[in-house]
Design a protein around this motif. Structure first.
Motif, short mmCIF file in Angstrom:
data_model
loop_
_atom_site.label_atom_id
_atom_site.label_comp_id
_atom_site.label_asym_id
_atom_site.label_seq_id
_atom_site.Cartn_x
_atom_site.Cartn_y
_atom_site.Cartn_z
N LYS A 243 14.45 66.36 46.03
CA LYS A 243 15.89 66.38 46.31
C LYS A 243 16.18 65.11 47.17
O LYS A 243 17.24 64.65 47.15
N GLN A 244 15.03 64.69 47.59
CA GLN A 244 15.15 63.64 48.61
C GLN A 244 15.20 62.09 47.93
O GLN A 244 15.24 61.12 48.60
N LEU A 245 14.91 62.22 46.57
CA LEU A 245 14.11 61.04 45.87
C LEU A 245 15.61 59.94 45.77
O LEU A 245 16.67 60.48 45.29
N GLU A 246 15.15 58.76 45.98
CA GLU A 246 16.27 57.76 46.07
C GLU A 246 15.89 56.72 44.78
O GLU A 246 16.76 56.16 44.30
N ILE A 247 14.47 56.64 44.59
CA ILE A 247 14.03 55.55 43.74
C ILE A 247 13.04 56.03 42.90
O ILE A 247 12.01 56.62 43.46
N LEU A 248 13.20 55.94 41.57
CA LEU A 248 12.08 56.43 40.64
C LEU A 248 11.93 55.48 39.56
O LEU A 248 12.81 55.05 38.59
N TYR A 249 10.77 54.86 39.66
CA TYR A 249 10.36 53.82 38.59
C TYR A 249 9.19 54.24 37.58
O TYR A 249 8.26 54.53 38.29
N LEU A 250 9.48 54.65 36.54
CA LEU A 250 8.49 55.10 35.63
C LEU A 250 8.27 54.19 34.43
O LEU A 250 7.60 54.60 33.38
N HIS A 251 9.02 53.00 34.53
CA HIS A 251 8.87 52.17 33.26
C HIS A 251 7.69 51.62 32.84
O HIS A 251 6.68 51.60 33.73
N ALA A 252 7.48 50.88 31.69
CA ALA A 252 6.24 50.25 31.45
C ALA A 252 5.08 51.25 31.13
O ALA A 252 4.06 50.96 31.84
N ASN A 253 5.24 52.41 30.60
CA ASN A 253 4.25 53.40 30.60
C ASN A 253 4.34 54.02 29.05
O ASN A 253 4.85 53.09 28.10
N GLN A 254 3.76 55.04 28.74
CA GLN A 254 3.89 55.69 27.31
C GLN A 254 4.54 56.99 27.36
O GLN A 254 4.13 57.79 26.55
N LEU A 255 5.37 57.13 28.18
CA LEU A 255 6.07 58.46 28.35
C LEU A 255 6.97 58.66 27.15
O LEU A 255 7.46 57.71 26.49
N SER A 256 7.09 59.95 26.82
CA SER A 256 8.02 60.25 25.60
C SER A 256 8.60 61.55 25.81
O SER A 256 8.46 62.30 27.00
N GLY A 257 9.23 61.86 24.78
CA GLY A 257 10.16 63.21 24.83
C GLY A 257 11.47 63.00 25.61
O GLY A 257 11.73 62.02 25.91
#
Length: 147
Positions: free
Chosen positions: A115-129
């Protein structure tokens, strides 16, 4: 602070004995190997900044025990495997940067508990779905990068 040096080798499991440690800043070194499972013992840790190293292996599920963590920077490493579902336990987390790794699988629905999250960087991975619908719970989120 021991960042921007030439430290190498793996993080010792004894790091989990530093019970009063609030900031661990070892970025821009040559630290390799997996994060030790004992990292979850650092119960007062606020900042875990290990970006730009050579870390590999999966994120330990014990990372979800870092309930006071505000910043988690593990980007620009070689971390693989799925995001652990325990990541949703990091109730104080404000800034999560895991980009430029080899993470795979789906984004766990527990991400919506941050709930406190302001920044989420998950780019340049192999995430799917699909993007979990719980992402809509992140009312403080101001910067999301998933490309």
């Amino acid at each position: 602070w021991l960042y921007s040096n030439k430290l190498s080798g793996s993080l010792p499991s004894g790091i989990g004995q530093l019970k009063q440690l609030e900031i661990l800043q070892l970025h821009a070194n040559q630290i390799s190997g997996p994060l030790p499972s004992t990292i979850g013992n650092l119960s007062v840790l606020r900042d875990l900044l290990l970006q730009s190293n050579k870390l590999s292996g999966s994120l330990p599920s014990g990372i979800g025990q870092l309930r006071q963590l505000e910043r988690l920077y593990l980007h620009t490493n070689q971390i693989s495997g799925p995001l652990p579902s325990t990541i949703g336990n990091l109730s104080d987390l404000r800034d999560l940067r895991l980009y430029s790794n080899k993470l795979r699988g789906s984004i766990p629905s527990g991400i919506g508990q941050l709930k406190q999250l302001e920044i989420l960087y998950l780019h340049a991975n192999q995430l799917s779905g699909p993007l979990p619908s719980t992402i809509g719970n992140l009312s403080d989120l101001r910067d999301l990068r998933l490309y």
